[in-house]
Design an enzyme around this catalytic site. Sequence first.
Site, PDB file in Angstrom:
ATOM      1  CE1 TYR A 163     -33.014  36.918 -21.466  1.00 14.53           C
ATOM      2  CE2 TYR A 163     -32.126  35.850 -19.693  1.00 14.53           C
ATOM      3  CZ  TYR A 163     -32.835  36.985 -20.445  1.00 14.53           C
ATOM      4  OH  TYR A 163     -33.168  37.934 -19.365  1.00 14.53           O
ATOM      5  CG  HIS A 321     -29.199  37.659 -19.235  1.00 13.31           C
ATOM      6  ND1 HIS A 321     -30.095  38.709 -18.486  1.00 13.31           N
ATOM      7  CD2 HIS A 321     -29.609  37.937 -20.539  1.00 13.31           C
ATOM      8  CE1 HIS A 321     -30.581  39.442 -19.078  1.00 13.31           C
ATOM      9  NE2 HIS A 321     -30.399  38.965 -20.410  1.00 13.31           N
TER      10      HIS A 321
END
Lengths: 642, 642
Positions: A163, A321
């Site tokens: 990310y 996540h």
Amino acid sequence: MQKAGILFQITGDEKYARFIRSMLMKYAAMYPKLGPHPKAHNQAPGKLFFQMLNETVWLLYTAQAYDCIYNWLSPEDRAYFEENIFNVIIDWFTGKNAREFDRIHNHGTWSVAAVGMIGYVLGRQDLVDMALYGTKKDGSGGFLKQLDRLFSPDGYYMEGPYYIRYALRPFFLFAEAVERFQPELKIYKYRDSILKKAVFSALQTTYPNGVFAPINDASKSMNVRAPGVLIATDLAFQHYGRNDNLLGIAAIQNEVILNGAGLEVARSMADAGAKPVCNWRSIEFSDGWDGKQGGLGILRYGSGQEQMMLIMKYGVHGAGHGHFDKLHFVLYDQRHEVIPDYGFSRWINIEPKFGGRYLPENKSYAMQTIAHNTVVVDQATQNFFQRKEADKVSGKRHFFDAHNPERQVISARADDHYPGVRMQRTMFLLKDEKLQFPVVVDVFRLKSEEEHLYDYPFHFEGHFIFSNTKFIADTAEQRILGENYGYQHLWREAYGGAVNNGSVTFLSGNRYYTIITNTTPDMKLLFARTGANDPDFNLRSEPMFLWRKKAKTHVFASVIEPHGFFSEAQEKSDRARPLIRSVRVLAQNDEATVVEVKGGNGIHWRLFINNGNASPSAMHSIEIGGEKSIWQGNYKIELNSE
Amino acid sequence: MQKAGILFQITGDEKYARFIRSMLMKYAAMYPKLGPHPKAHNQAPGKLFFQMLNETVWLLYTAQAYDCIYNWLSPEDRAYFEENIFNVIIDWFTGKNAREFDRIHNHGTWSVAAVGMIGYVLGRQDLVDMALYGTKKDGSGGFLKQLDRLFSPDGYYMEGPYYIRYALRPFFLFAEAVERFQPELKIYKYRDSILKKAVFSALQTTYPNGVFAPINDASKSMNVRAPGVLIATDLAFQHYGRNDNLLGIAAIQNEVILNGAGLEVARSMADAGAKPVCNWRSIEFSDGWDGKQGGLGILRYGSGQEQMMLIMKYGVHGAGHGHFDKLHFVLYDQRHEVIPDYGFSRWINIEPKFGGRYLPENKSYAMQTIAHNTVVVDQATQNFFQRKEADKVSGKRHFFDAHNPERQVISARADDHYPGVRMQRTMFLLKDEKLQFPVVVDVFRLKSEEEHLYDYPFHFEGHFIFSNTKFIADTAEQRILGENYGYQHLWREAYGGAVNNGSVTFLSGNRYYTIITNTTPDMKLLFARTGANDPDFNLRSEPMFLWRKKAKTHVFASVIEPHGFFSEAQEKSDRARPLIRSVRVLAQNDEATVVEVKGGNGIHWRLFINNGNASPSAMHSIEIGGEKSIWQGNYKIELNSE
């Protein structure tokens, strides 16, 4: 449009400006009529796109295009576009979706960067201030708060490398805009140059081939050629000074961005002569915004493409996540993951696979503890898969020492992930001249007053070769390994009792790997493969095995020994059997653990681990077979006759 | 020893000669005392090695070494070595094991080459004559008989490419010895230069990366760098003249042999400038020594590494290493097998895997029909897995036309592999400008008076993406697909009924592949994966699917359409859904089959196939929906509005 804008700036050819204007005309005709996108799915919706995130990306690029033709446009055009596009979208982002805008999260970063950049273009400082300080302009949200809270003091990003490679784009593009419009903010120096630390810590999680280690939700192939990483690498090179490791990354990227920063990199690359290669060293990153929420340890051995890497994860959960995988490790060798992480369960952007989105199996398997290489207690996932609970706790750093490349060690803890069970994992990366390759020694201690079922799993990339432990394969019928917490996605392939020093050998690439463990006959060996309860074939089919033990306090100790050589094309096999023959826990209590390893060639090691408070100078003592051993520091390695 | 011999010849340094003498002294002391090797396993045993084959390899190289130091040795040494090594081993090969020596088989070739070469070295023409004409010296065995019987008139080797790459070594090394000692035999011209055809036909079965297509027992990675192929390539280059394709092969080999032939190749390579690349064309090889036992068809599209290859097998069984796989095909694209052949079940030379030998699963799975991409009748293997029965029959060539690279076709038959079932498979490789990539159209006709269960399987390399056919996965429990003939090694993963035009799409490499078939709702779809009844994890885990149909006479017709693009690293997916929408058999009888294919972009094809006697000029007619269609030749392709 952004590329056309750049081309207009460079060439002055009006066809590029006309292209952008014509696009904007179509958007302006459409945009005010749009409602929230009908295909939104658990996300803040965009209007053009199913999620607002995509819309912020659109605005960030469109702001750049608009900037390029701003002076070329007539005032009437500008008024028209601002009324029908920009004001509407800004309102959507900062009004209706202010929560998303103020969120301390990569989606928030995209939002503030997009609004901040269009703010600069339109000359509206109010928008820039919202971007910098949040919709309330009080610093409770916005870019600076994100710089404060999304990174540890070492620059490690709380969601992990996959990310950050995405978030680096808005971080650096907006930082560059801030630097140019408001240099007095000294954004590149903000928080002790946190942006520099952000890009360096991200790059240091890469394998030698430039692929990011898959931590939390992540693909297995995301790499430094991603646009955000390219932008960040070049801007960091320009703002923080020439750096050989950045040039090594640029060599993998094989491109630069089209501005002065890219030019600097290109010129340095030309001056470098030989192709630059990264020379990252072993490193530990602290995690959590305050640096006190565990960390990530990376051990490296060797150089260039011929590196072994051991990565151990003991930081924060990482929000939506995050994976429930504290004390998980990954082993990389011979240019691939040998003991892998599954990554996410997503066929990204493949439309027939649920629109390319995250699949149900991401939650039901990929995020679960058993999908990782860390002990599972009572066949349940850490924090019982409660994300909010997991976000409240973290792993804990214990000690890390990599100053001697042949004797490296990471030790960390996770005490808040299974009720009543405290866990400490210590992993050594050792090179003994009696062995061909470095080995990993893993010492995983679980402390509990109550009895639990401990599953100690190893996923592996390759093919099973043999085991010294007899097992019975599930030959005509296969059932699932368990009912939930990811076990329902594993086919049990074989099971067996254990012998002392049980070992499993598999072939991966051109090398054999034997994992020998301090097993005892009361333990069980299980082989499994992903793919059960997978009605749409969303999971990859991958093998694993685990040792199962019922115990209160218990120490699993293993050696992972790479050995020999195999080439099918050359039909050559060498040393298919390992040299290490036994792993024994000589002693263990709350102060220390001592492990003995023996093997052929006269291999005889003793490894001492401090289980108390970390201190490089404190003295420790433990009784081994009636004799007291005393040593100083967090660990002691005795190799052979030392 | 052989390398030391060469070095002695080149440098004259006696240390190399002394090394060989000293080795031979040790062999001489040991060899006469040895009996048959105790670890022999279903093979003629050696004394030094578990199989005699290895011993013949030893002699073939030792003969070369001995030749190099022959004049340097004292007569006493020579007498000693000949008495204690060479006479003993020659006696072992030509006396006790005369059957193996006279065998028309690659083991026989090694035997005769070894004995023939030591015969030349010792000046014993009797041994050479045995090598050339068999132990009886009557031509019923020996090298010439092997040249007559092991190759088709096209040079195609009856066991397939994996074994010819091994047999090329004794074939060419002995041929070179014969050429030098008995040039009057004109061995390189023997049987219309069969050795030239042998090496060229072998090389033409390679994929663009130099890997041999895995036909019959074969590894998936054997390639042109194998020693025998290197020797044969260079000697062929020298004796049959400069050839650009051989240079292309030499470029992959990246080495030459250390003699005049190697020097010629090296000089030509230096002259070539740019790196030579093979430019093999589509080709059909006849099979069987008389060329009348079917064949092997290879269609190629594209050039260099960017080739699509379709290989169809319809020749002889190929003796002990033969697979029961007539009308099987393999599709190669994007530098790998997309519709693969399993190869052998053997972890070659990996000692813990049954000594590196062939595994039980080679017979129980890899050789079976279901392990291949060809129709299985009544879930049984061709010729009921009776090798001797299979060796008596063969596939039959029907027609082959590759003169237009955009419209290539192979058609072949197998009438003697299932009682009462005659099979004809016709495969087109077509490039329609309406499609991104060439497609395969497969038309598999089975003719029978009785009802049978037909399984029409596709093994695939990659990951399932979607199907238009609803299926139910075996989610919590998996069972075997059948009881025997290889089905016991397949886990059933899912099953479903069929729809009309059932399709399955999978992702392989960077491309999607959709196989659409003329299914009807009475058919079944089954997904399966190898690995069942595999108690030692000998099999690789690989996916497949099949369409099942109960019928008498039936035609399966499919289009294999590659489409789109996927890169996980770039997170890009394009055209994940196919363009072809229907495949229909418009008519079929003993004279002809007509298939219609329709799809988006206005795709509309009709393919006419002659099912009678092959003839490029005969006229054919068939009624389609009441209307008579007439055409000339073995096939007719109507693409779109043609």
